[in-house]
Design a protein around this motif. Structure first.
Motif, PDB file in Angstrom:
ATOM      1  N   ALA A   1       5.332   4.961  -3.331  1.00 37.02           N
ATOM      2  CA  ALA A   1       4.575   4.300  -4.398  1.00 37.02           C
ATOM      3  C   ALA A   1       3.515   3.360  -3.850  1.00 37.02           C
ATOM      4  CB  ALA A   1       5.522   3.521  -5.311  1.00 37.02           C
ATOM      5  N   VAL A   2       2.446   3.232  -4.606  1.00 40.57           N
ATOM      6  CA  VAL A   2       1.437   2.198  -4.403  1.00 40.57           C
ATOM      7  C   VAL A   2       1.751   1.101  -5.411  1.00 40.57           C
ATOM      8  CG1 VAL A   2      -1.020   1.624  -4.446  1.00 40.57           C
ATOM      9  CG2 VAL A   2      -0.268   3.930  -3.770  1.00 40.57           C
ATOM     10  N   SER A   3       1.892  -0.134  -4.933  1.00 40.79           N
ATOM     11  CA  SER A   3       2.264  -1.235  -5.814  1.00 40.79           C
ATOM     12  C   SER A   3       1.188  -2.319  -5.769  1.00 40.79           C
ATOM     13  CB  SER A   3       3.615  -1.817  -5.385  1.00 40.79           C
ATOM     14  OG  SER A   3       3.972  -2.912  -6.202  1.00 40.79           O
ATOM     15  N   ILE A   4       0.608  -2.626  -6.924  1.00 42.56           N
ATOM     16  CA  ILE A   4      -0.460  -3.621  -7.017  1.00 42.56           C
ATOM     17  C   ILE A   4      -0.158  -4.555  -8.185  1.00 42.56           C
ATOM     18  CG2 ILE A   4      -2.927  -4.021  -7.344  1.00 42.56           C
ATOM     19  CD1 ILE A   4      -3.433  -1.168  -6.354  1.00 42.56           C
ATOM     20  N   ALA A   5      -0.032  -5.847  -7.882  1.00 36.96           N
ATOM     21  CA  ALA A   5       0.186  -6.855  -8.924  1.00 36.96           C
ATOM     22  C   ALA A   5      -0.936  -7.884  -8.867  1.00 36.96           C
ATOM     23  CB  ALA A   5       1.535  -7.535  -8.738  1.00 36.96           C
ATOM     24  N   PHE A   6      -1.119  -8.590  -9.980  1.00 39.19           N
ATOM     25  CA  PHE A   6      -2.174  -9.605 -10.079  1.00 39.19           C
ATOM     26  C   PHE A   6      -1.577 -10.851 -10.704  1.00 39.19           C
ATOM     27  CE2 PHE A   6      -5.968 -11.455 -12.263  1.00 39.19           C
ATOM     28  CZ  PHE A   6      -6.783 -11.619 -11.143  1.00 39.19           C
ATOM     29  N   ALA A   7      -1.749 -11.981 -10.018  1.00 40.73           N
ATOM     30  CA  ALA A   7      -1.185 -13.247 -10.489  1.00 40.73           C
ATOM     31  C   ALA A   7      -2.270 -14.307 -10.607  1.00 40.73           C
ATOM     32  CB  ALA A   7      -0.097 -13.728  -9.536  1.00 40.73           C
ATOM     33  N   VAL A   8      -2.141 -15.172 -11.592  1.00 36.42           N
ATOM     34  CA  VAL A   8      -3.029 -16.311 -11.788  1.00 36.42           C
ATOM     35  C   VAL A   8      -2.160 -17.519 -12.120  1.00 36.42           C
ATOM     36  CG1 VAL A   8      -5.008 -17.244 -13.038  1.00 36.42           C
ATOM     37  CG2 VAL A   8      -4.818 -14.769 -12.690  1.00 36.42           C
ATOM     38  N   ASN A   9      -2.453 -18.647 -11.496  1.00 37.03           N
ATOM     39  CA  ASN A   9      -1.638 -19.851 -11.695  1.00 37.03           C
ATOM     40  C   ASN A   9      -0.164 -19.584 -11.392  1.00 37.03           C
ATOM     41  OD1 ASN A   9      -3.859 -21.453 -12.522  1.00 37.03           O
ATOM     42  ND2 ASN A   9      -3.695 -20.601 -14.594  1.00 37.03           N
ATOM     43  N   LYS A  10       0.054 -18.758 -10.382  1.00 35.95           N
ATOM     44  CA  LYS A  10       1.392 -18.376  -9.912  1.00 35.95           C
ATOM     45  C   LYS A  10       2.176 -17.548 -10.931  1.00 35.95           C
ATOM     46  CE  LYS A  10       1.997 -22.421  -6.869  1.00 35.95           C
ATOM     47  NZ  LYS A  10       0.911 -23.274  -7.342  1.00 35.95           N
ATOM     48  N   GLU A  11       1.505 -17.083 -11.980  1.00 34.88           N
ATOM     49  CA  GLU A  11       2.156 -16.248 -12.989  1.00 34.88           C
ATOM     50  C   GLU A  11       1.626 -14.817 -12.886  1.00 34.88           C
ATOM     51  OE1 GLU A  11       4.505 -17.043 -15.215  1.00 34.88           O
ATOM     52  OE2 GLU A  11       4.623 -19.123 -14.518  1.00 34.88           O
ATOM     53  N   LEU A  12       2.544 -13.856 -12.902  1.00 34.65           N
ATOM     54  CA  LEU A  12       2.142 -12.457 -12.817  1.00 34.65           C
ATOM     55  C   LEU A  12       1.512 -12.022 -14.130  1.00 34.65           C
ATOM     56  CD1 LEU A  12       5.305 -11.134 -10.990  1.00 34.65           C
ATOM     57  CD2 LEU A  12       2.999 -11.218 -10.017  1.00 34.65           C
ATOM     58  N   GLU A  13       0.291 -11.502 -14.061  1.00 36.40           N
ATOM     59  CA  GLU A  13      -0.444 -11.070 -15.254  1.00 36.40           C
ATOM     60  C   GLU A  13      -0.274  -9.582 -15.532  1.00 36.40           C
ATOM     61  OE1 GLU A  13      -2.151 -12.729 -17.513  1.00 36.40           O
ATOM     62  OE2 GLU A  13      -1.761 -14.686 -16.599  1.00 36.40           O
ATOM     63  N   PHE A  14      -0.250  -8.770 -14.479  1.00 35.27           N
ATOM     64  CA  PHE A  14      -0.037  -7.336 -14.677  1.00 35.27           C
ATOM     65  C   PHE A  14       0.477  -6.698 -13.405  1.00 35.27           C
ATOM     66  CE2 PHE A  14      -4.711  -7.389 -13.714  1.00 35.27           C
ATOM     67  CZ  PHE A  14      -4.721  -6.584 -12.584  1.00 35.27           C
ATOM     68  N   GLY A  15       1.022  -5.495 -13.573  1.00 34.09           N
ATOM     69  CA  GLY A  15       1.523  -4.742 -12.433  1.00 34.09           C
ATOM     70  C   GLY A  15       1.231  -3.266 -12.594  1.00 34.09           C
ATOM     71  N   ILE A  16       0.872  -2.630 -11.484  1.00 34.62           N
ATOM     72  CA  ILE A  16       0.618  -1.188 -11.429  1.00 34.62           C
ATOM     73  C   ILE A  16       1.496  -0.596 -10.328  1.00 34.62           C
ATOM     74  CG2 ILE A  16      -1.095   0.621 -11.008  1.00 34.62           C
ATOM     75  CD1 ILE A  16      -1.933  -0.957 -13.398  1.00 34.62           C
ATOM     76  N   VAL A  17       2.281   0.401 -10.655  1.00 41.27           N
ATOM     77  CA  VAL A  17       3.060   1.137  -9.659  1.00 41.27           C
ATOM     78  C   VAL A  17       2.746   2.616  -9.832  1.00 41.27           C
ATOM     79  CG1 VAL A  17       5.356   1.816  -8.867  1.00 41.27           C
ATOM     80  CG2 VAL A  17       4.927  -0.560  -9.519  1.00 41.27           C
ATOM     81  N   TYR A  18       2.140   3.189  -8.806  1.00 37.20           N
ATOM     82  CA  TYR A  18       1.803   4.611  -8.857  1.00 37.20           C
ATOM     83  C   TYR A  18       2.722   5.375  -7.921  1.00 37.20           C
ATOM     84  CZ  TYR A  18      -0.974   8.919  -8.711  1.00 37.20           C
ATOM     85  OH  TYR A  18      -1.395  10.231  -8.789  1.00 37.20           O
ATOM     86  N   SER A  19       3.679   6.092  -8.500  1.00 33.10           N
ATOM     87  CA  SER A  19       4.561   6.961  -7.715  1.00 33.10           C
ATOM     88  C   SER A  19       3.767   8.233  -7.440  1.00 33.10           C
ATOM     89  CB  SER A  19       5.849   7.256  -8.492  1.00 33.10           C
ATOM     90  OG  SER A  19       6.728   8.031  -7.708  1.00 33.10           O
TER      91      SER A  19
ATOM     92  N   PRO B   1       0.800  -1.226   0.000  1.00 29.43           N
ATOM     93  CA  PRO B   1       0.000   0.000   0.000  1.00 29.43           C
ATOM     94  C   PRO B   1       0.832   1.276   0.000  1.00 29.43           C
ATOM     95  CG  PRO B   1      -0.030  -1.024   2.163  1.00 29.43           C
ATOM     96  CD  PRO B   1       0.645  -1.995   1.241  1.00 29.43           C
ATOM     97  N   VAL B   2       1.961   1.246   0.725  1.00 29.82           N
ATOM     98  CA  VAL B   2       2.843   2.419   0.785  1.00 29.82           C
ATOM     99  C   VAL B   2       4.279   1.908   0.697  1.00 29.82           C
ATOM    100  CG1 VAL B   2       3.473   4.530   2.015  1.00 29.82           C
ATOM    101  CG2 VAL B   2       1.174   3.579   2.313  1.00 29.82           C
ATOM    102  N   ASP B   3       4.791   1.782  -0.496  1.00 29.29           N
ATOM    103  CA  ASP B   3       6.178   1.349  -0.662  1.00 29.29           C
ATOM    104  C   ASP B   3       7.061   2.584  -0.552  1.00 29.29           C
ATOM    105  OD1 ASP B   3       8.275  -0.406  -1.142  1.00 29.29           O
ATOM    106  OD2 ASP B   3       8.285   0.078  -3.273  1.00 29.29           O
ATOM    107  N   GLY B   4       7.880   2.592   0.488  1.00 31.75           N
ATOM    108  CA  GLY B   4       8.667   3.781   0.797  1.00 31.75           C
ATOM    109  C   GLY B   4       8.115   4.486   2.016  1.00 31.75           C
ATOM    110  N   THR B   5       7.710   3.698   3.013  1.00 29.03           N
ATOM    111  CA  THR B   5       7.132   4.274   4.229  1.00 29.03           C
ATOM    112  C   THR B   5       8.100   5.212   4.929  1.00 29.03           C
ATOM    113  OG1 THR B   5       5.844   2.252   4.521  1.00 29.03           O
ATOM    114  CG2 THR B   5       5.979   3.736   6.395  1.00 29.03           C
ATOM    115  N   THR B   6       9.373   4.816   5.000  1.00 28.89           N
ATOM    116  CA  THR B   6      10.361   5.674   5.654  1.00 28.89           C
ATOM    117  C   THR B   6      10.495   6.995   4.901  1.00 28.89           C
ATOM    118  OG1 THR B   6      11.557   3.717   6.421  1.00 28.89           O
ATOM    119  CG2 THR B   6      12.720   5.813   6.509  1.00 28.89           C
ATOM    120  N   ASN B   7      10.479   6.933   3.576  1.00 27.43           N
ATOM    121  CA  ASN B   7      10.472   8.167   2.780  1.00 27.43           C
ATOM    122  C   ASN B   7       9.278   9.045   3.146  1.00 27.43           C
ATOM    123  OD1 ASN B   7      12.671   7.158   1.406  1.00 27.43           O
ATOM    124  ND2 ASN B   7      11.605   6.830  -0.532  1.00 27.43           N
TER     125      ASN B   7
END
Length: 284
Positions: free
Chosen positions: A108-126, A93-99
């Motif tokens: 950054a907010v980091s959200i990934a989605f995996a199916v069958n243990k394979e990553l399908e997409f990734g969102i990183v919002y700085s 939810p908050v990557d870079g808490t110390t920052n």
């Protein structure tokens, strides 16, 4: 035929923006700081609140029980960190808490989605930069809807390398970390950098601003979204010993190409860390 995961992908971007707005609002008010087991790894109430917003929004959109979740704060409270074949959201939810706590402007907010243990997409919002990085498997990587790609630099002496100090301050591990950095700096490279957020570091590799990022001791939620973005931008992922990338191993090197990657690997002093999916694992 409808794209199977398009709805999830589009909604993830909306949720990331919503979470980023919450982080910005919190940054404008007084921050109450707690600590985890390590005093260096600061955590705020914002982490918990933002993770609830993200997971709550996803459950409301897709239905309770339809998807699994691996979230930093949830795991910190004792939930299992196990990746199965089921559709799974992997969230920091908050990557870079110390920052965030110190007002250092990379969070950054980091959200990934995996199916069958394979990553399908990734969102990183700085979110403090208002930069939205995103990628779907097989469909390229983007920053604010502009296509991005890794650097074409192959000469290590013309590269910038990113790494982080981590949160473990045991003298043995700190010595190995700084010994590695010293050896890489003396190759020599153009420079060593660190933004304080693994997700942002990986996006810097993906966008061609730096040639590589490596770290030992990170967690799956730090790098899952960034992993998709790097690969879709033409980069590669490896273990720090040169073996295959393993999301749960807490060891990762991302680079623009294998020439740069394997030159860096020669200098990395590896030390043991417990896997994210180990039965006894606790977050540091």
């Amino acid at each position: 035929m409808a794209d199977q995961w398009q709805r999830e992908y589009d909604f993830a971007e909306k949720v990331a923006r919503k979470a980023g707005e919450e982080i910005r609002k919190a940054g404008e008010s007084e921050i109450r700081v707690m600590t985890k087991s390590c005093t260096v790894d600061l955590v705020t109430k914002t982490d918990e609140r933002v993770e609830k917003i993200i997971i709550g929004s996803l459950k409301q959109e897709f239905g309770e029980g339809t998807h699994c979740f691996i979230g930093e704060e949830s795991v910190a409270k004792g939930e299992a960190c196990i990746l199965t074949d089921k559709p799974t959201w992997i969230i920091d939810p908050v990557d870079g808490t110390t920052n965030f706590v110190h007002g250092f402007p990379f969070v950054a907010v980091s959200i990934a989605f995996a199916v069958n243990k394979e990553l399908e997409f990734g969102i990183v919002y700085s979110c403090l930069e208002d930069k939205m990085y995103k990628a779907r498997k097989g469909q390229g990587a983007f920053c604010n809807d502009e296509l991005i790609q890794v650097s074409d630099v192959k000469e290590i002496k013309k590269s910038i390398i990113i790494s982080e100090h981590g949160v473990d301050r045991s003298p043995e591990k700190v010595n190995k970390i700084f010994s590695t950095m010293q050896k890489i700096l003396c190759i020599p490279v153009h420079g060593l950098r660190g933004s304080g957020t693994a997700a942002t570091n990986m996006c810097l590799v993906a966008s061609g601003a730096v040639e590589a990022f490596f770290e030992i001791g990170i967690h799956c939620w730090d790098i899952a979204a960034g992993a998709v973005i790097v690969q879709e931008a033409g980069g590669l992922l490896l273990d720090v010993d040169g073996g295959p990338f393993d999301l749960m191993s807490r060891r990762m090197l991302s680079a623009n190409n294998d020439v740069i990657a394997h030159r860096i690997i020669k200098e990395i002093e590896v030390f043991p860390v417990e896997r994210d999916d180990a039965p006894t694992h606790r977050i540091y």
